[in-house]
Write an enzyme that holds these catalytic residues in place. Structure first.
Site, PDB file in Angstrom:
ATOM      1  CG  ASN A   1      -1.774  -0.625   0.844  1.00 29.87           C
ATOM      2  OD1 ASN A   1      -2.968  -0.756   0.246  1.00 29.87           O
ATOM      3  ND2 ASN A   1      -2.593  -1.873   1.759  1.00 29.87           N
ATOM      4  CB  SER A   2       3.360   3.173   1.823  1.00 30.12           C
ATOM      5  OG  SER A   2       2.778   2.113   3.234  1.00 30.12           O
TER       6      SER A   2
ATOM      7  CB  ILE B   1       7.226  -0.406  -5.529  1.00 33.15           C
ATOM      8  CG1 ILE B   1       5.129  -0.282  -5.694  1.00 33.15           C
ATOM      9  CG2 ILE B   1       7.440  -2.095  -6.306  1.00 33.15           C
ATOM     10  CD1 ILE B   1       4.968  -0.083  -7.358  1.00 33.15           C
ATOM     11  CE  LYS B   2       7.591  -3.324   0.081  1.00 36.89           C
ATOM     12  NZ  LYS B   2       6.905  -3.668   1.208  1.00 36.89           N
TER      13      LYS B   2
ATOM     14  CG  ASP C   1       0.388  -8.104   2.107  1.00 35.45           C
ATOM     15  OD1 ASP C   1      -0.481  -9.060   1.890  1.00 35.45           O
ATOM     16  OD2 ASP C   1       0.788  -7.201   2.211  1.00 35.45           O
ATOM     17  NE  ARG C   2      -3.084 -11.894   6.717  1.00 33.91           N
ATOM     18  CZ  ARG C   2      -4.602 -12.249   7.004  1.00 33.91           C
ATOM     19  NH1 ARG C   2      -5.214 -11.243   6.648  1.00 33.91           N
ATOM     20  NH2 ARG C   2      -4.022 -13.508   7.754  1.00 33.91           N
TER      21      ARG C   2
ATOM     22  CB  THR D   1       2.002   0.015   5.929  1.00 36.42           C
ATOM     23  OG1 THR D   1       3.484   0.853   4.989  1.00 36.42           O
ATOM     24  CG2 THR D   1       1.000   1.060   6.168  1.00 36.42           C
TER      25      THR D   1
HETATM   26  N1  LIG Z   1      14.554   1.614   2.509  1.00 35.91           N
HETATM   27  C1  LIG Z   1      12.695   1.510   3.756  1.00 35.91           C
HETATM   28  N2  LIG Z   1      11.939   2.071   3.208  1.00 35.91           N
HETATM   29  C2  LIG Z   1      10.402   3.020   3.264  1.00 35.91           C
HETATM   30  N3  LIG Z   1      10.549   2.128   4.923  1.00 35.91           N
HETATM   31  C3  LIG Z   1      10.939   1.351   5.551  1.00 35.91           C
HETATM   32  C4  LIG Z   1      13.092   1.100   4.641  1.00 35.91           C
HETATM   33  N4  LIG Z   1      13.539   0.404   5.621  1.00 35.91           N
HETATM   34  C5  LIG Z   1      12.424   0.536   6.584  1.00 35.91           C
HETATM   35  N5  LIG Z   1      11.493   0.824   6.759  1.00 35.91           N
HETATM   36  C6  LIG Z   1      10.643   0.381   7.808  1.00 35.91           C
HETATM   37  O1  LIG Z   1       9.583  -0.257   6.888  1.00 35.91           O
HETATM   38  C7  LIG Z   1       8.201   0.508   7.371  1.00 35.91           C
HETATM   39  C8  LIG Z   1       7.559  -0.652   6.365  1.00 35.91           C
HETATM   40  O2  LIG Z   1       7.622  -1.525   6.035  1.00 35.91           O
HETATM   41  P1  LIG Z   1       7.469  -2.282   4.514  1.00 35.91           P
HETATM   42  O3  LIG Z   1       8.319  -1.890   3.756  1.00 35.91           O
HETATM   43  O4  LIG Z   1       7.358  -3.853   5.320  1.00 35.91           O
HETATM   44  O5  LIG Z   1       5.804  -1.693   4.417  1.00 35.91           O
HETATM   45  P2  LIG Z   1       5.240  -2.360   3.595  1.00 35.91           P
HETATM   46  O6  LIG Z   1       4.294  -3.039   4.617  1.00 35.91           O
HETATM   47  O7  LIG Z   1       5.763  -3.676   2.301  1.00 35.91           O
HETATM   48  O8  LIG Z   1       4.326  -1.832   2.974  1.00 35.91           O
HETATM   49  P3  LIG Z   1       3.391  -1.515   2.055  1.00 35.91           P
HETATM   50  O9  LIG Z   1       3.317  -3.199   1.714  1.00 35.91           O
HETATM   51  O10 LIG Z   1       1.749  -1.421   2.669  1.00 35.91           O
HETATM   52  O11 LIG Z   1       3.952  -0.528   1.267  1.00 35.91           O
HETATM   53  C9  LIG Z   1       8.245   1.441   7.991  1.00 35.91           C
HETATM   54  O12 LIG Z   1       7.758   1.417   8.991  1.00 35.91           O
HETATM   55  C10 LIG Z   1       9.552   1.958   8.078  1.00 35.91           C
HETATM   56  O13 LIG Z   1       9.849   2.772   9.104  1.00 35.91           O
HETATM   57  C1  LIG Z   2      -3.530  -6.494   5.555  1.00 36.15           C
HETATM   58  C2  LIG Z   2      -2.597  -5.716   4.193  1.00 36.15           C
HETATM   59  C3  LIG Z   2      -2.591  -4.445   4.067  1.00 36.15           C
HETATM   60  C4  LIG Z   2      -1.183  -5.528   4.421  1.00 36.15           C
HETATM   61  O1  LIG Z   2      -0.264  -5.595   3.462  1.00 36.15           O
HETATM   62  C5  LIG Z   2      -2.912  -6.970   2.411  1.00 36.15           C
HETATM   63  O2  LIG Z   2      -2.960  -8.356   3.478  1.00 36.15           O
HETATM   64  C6  LIG Z   2      -4.245  -6.934   2.670  1.00 36.15           C
HETATM   65  O3  LIG Z   2      -4.737  -5.900   2.176  1.00 36.15           O
HETATM   66  N1  LIG Z   2      -5.277  -7.366   2.928  1.00 36.15           N
HETATM   67  C7  LIG Z   2      -6.187  -7.648   2.233  1.00 36.15           C
HETATM   68  C8  LIG Z   2      -7.896  -8.197   4.399  1.00 36.15           C
HETATM   69  C9  LIG Z   2      -7.016  -9.635   4.212  1.00 36.15           C
HETATM   70  O4  LIG Z   2      -5.872 -10.052   4.213  1.00 36.15           O
HETATM   71  O5  LIG Z   2      -8.217 -10.020   5.127  1.00 36.15           O
HETATM   72  K   LIG Z   3       3.484  -5.466   3.412  1.00 39.85           K
END
Ligand SMILES: Nc1ncnc2c1ncn2[C@@H]1O[C@H](COP(=O)(O)OP(=O)(O)OP(=O)(O)O)[C@@H](O)[C@H]1O
Ligand SMILES: CC(C)(CO)[C@@H](O)C(=O)NCCC(=O)O
Ligand SMILES: [K+]
Length: 247
Positions: free
Chosen positions: A9-10, A12-13, A100-101, A123
């Site tokens: 959501n926040s 892209i890796k 993702d889960r 996030t």
């Molecule tokens: N290089 C980086 N870029 C962004 N976030 C980072 C990084 N390194 C550590 N973090 C930490 O990781 C957290 C985000 O975790 P992650 O990258 O797993 O997000 P995410 O869950 O994949 O978000 P989403 O899936 O919603 O985009 C933030 O709280 C941040 O503090």
């Molecule tokens: C919970 C998040 C946002 C974690 O990235 C994602 O897995 C998602 O959008 N899930 C859909 C709802 C669910 O897993 O029940």
């Molecule tokens: K995630």
């Protein structure tokens, strides 16, 4: 080369694998344009792309179209499934489980081959329970540190502090003596309390016969309460390779 993407959501890796499946580059970007810019510099020999996304179908389709048009590759996209890699999706409506889960637990089960508790701290924070037979028992979703922090800031008037104070606040988790310490440490303790509770729940289910997996950007904040956990930053990518094998 293969381009792997975990579209959250926040952020892209992304990760690039060479022909021997070794990682030759990785990074985090916060939008599609930034992704295209960073991959363009390394796109020589790119033959395939695979991705998992929790974004809307429209957003995911737009990203796939951009990648396929820009880099002349085909993209494999993870779709919901009842069963994969020996893991059975435990949701009543299996297509609603976050992908993702799903791939994280498929990746974890492939490594553990026994019961596992999979916790992804990003996030959002998610936790999933997979039995020794691969049956997903279900899991939990809660706000992660970024969401807790923003909710506090949005709904109160006097909990503000700057990035420098925030970065200094986590040298320990003693009771905070400034707003930054109080909030930052409070959020970390919420995370640690959650993780401890999940491990206790897994121990009730499986006694000592399970592995704990930690992944996500904030995994390091909870290792102190999960000393025997396996910290696997690329867990989603491990599952992604099982969901979308090389053609
Ligand atoms: N290089 C980086 N870029 C962004 N976030 C980072 C990084 N390194 C550590 N973090 C930490 O990781 C957290 C985000 O975790 P992650 O990258 O797993 O997000 P995410 O869950 O994949 O978000 P989403 O899936 O919603 O985009 C933030 O709280 C941040 O503090
Ligand atoms: C919970 C998040 C946002 C974690 O990235 C994602 O897995 C998602 O959008 N899930 C859909 C709802 C669910 O897993 O029940
Ligand atoms: K995630």
């Amino acid at each position: 080369m293969i381009l792997e993407l975990d579209c959250g959501n926040s952020f892209i890796k992304w990760r690039l694998l060479n022909a021997s499946m070794a990682s030759v580059g990785w990074g985090v970007v916060d939008n599609d344009e930034a992704l295209v810019d960073v991959i363009r510099l390394r796109s020589v020999g790119l033959s395939q792309c695979r991705l998992v996304s929790v974004r809307s179908d429209d957003e995911t389709a737009a990203l796939v179209a951009t990648l396929e048009n820009t880099f002349a590759v085909t993209c494999s996209v993870v779709s919901p499934a009842r069963e994969l890699g020996g893991v059975t999706n435990g949701y009543e409506q299996f297509e609603r489980l976050g992908l993702d889960r799903w791939v994280a637990m498929v990746g974890a089960y492939s490594l553990a081959q026994r019961a596992c508790l999979v916790i992804d701290l990003g996030t959002a924070v998610t936790s999933d329970f997979v039995g020794a037979d691969g049956q997903h028992l279900g899991g939990f979703i809660c706000p992660g540190v970024p969401l807790m922090r923003t909710q506090l800031r949005t709904h109160t008037r006097r909990t503000r502090y700057d990035a420098l104070e925030a970065s200094l606040a986590l040298k320990d988790v003693a009771p905070g003596r400034s707003t930054a310490e109080a909030v930052e440490r409070g959020c970390v303790l919420m995370l640690q309390g959650f993780v401890s509770g999940q491990i206790a729940m897994a121990a009730d289910l499986w006694q000592q016969d399970f592995d704990v997996f930690l992944t996500g950007g904030d995994a390091a904040l909870v290792t102190s309460v999960a000393p025997s956990a396996r910290v696997v930053p690329d867990l989603v990518f491990i599952g992604l390779a099982i969901a979308c094998p090389t053609v």
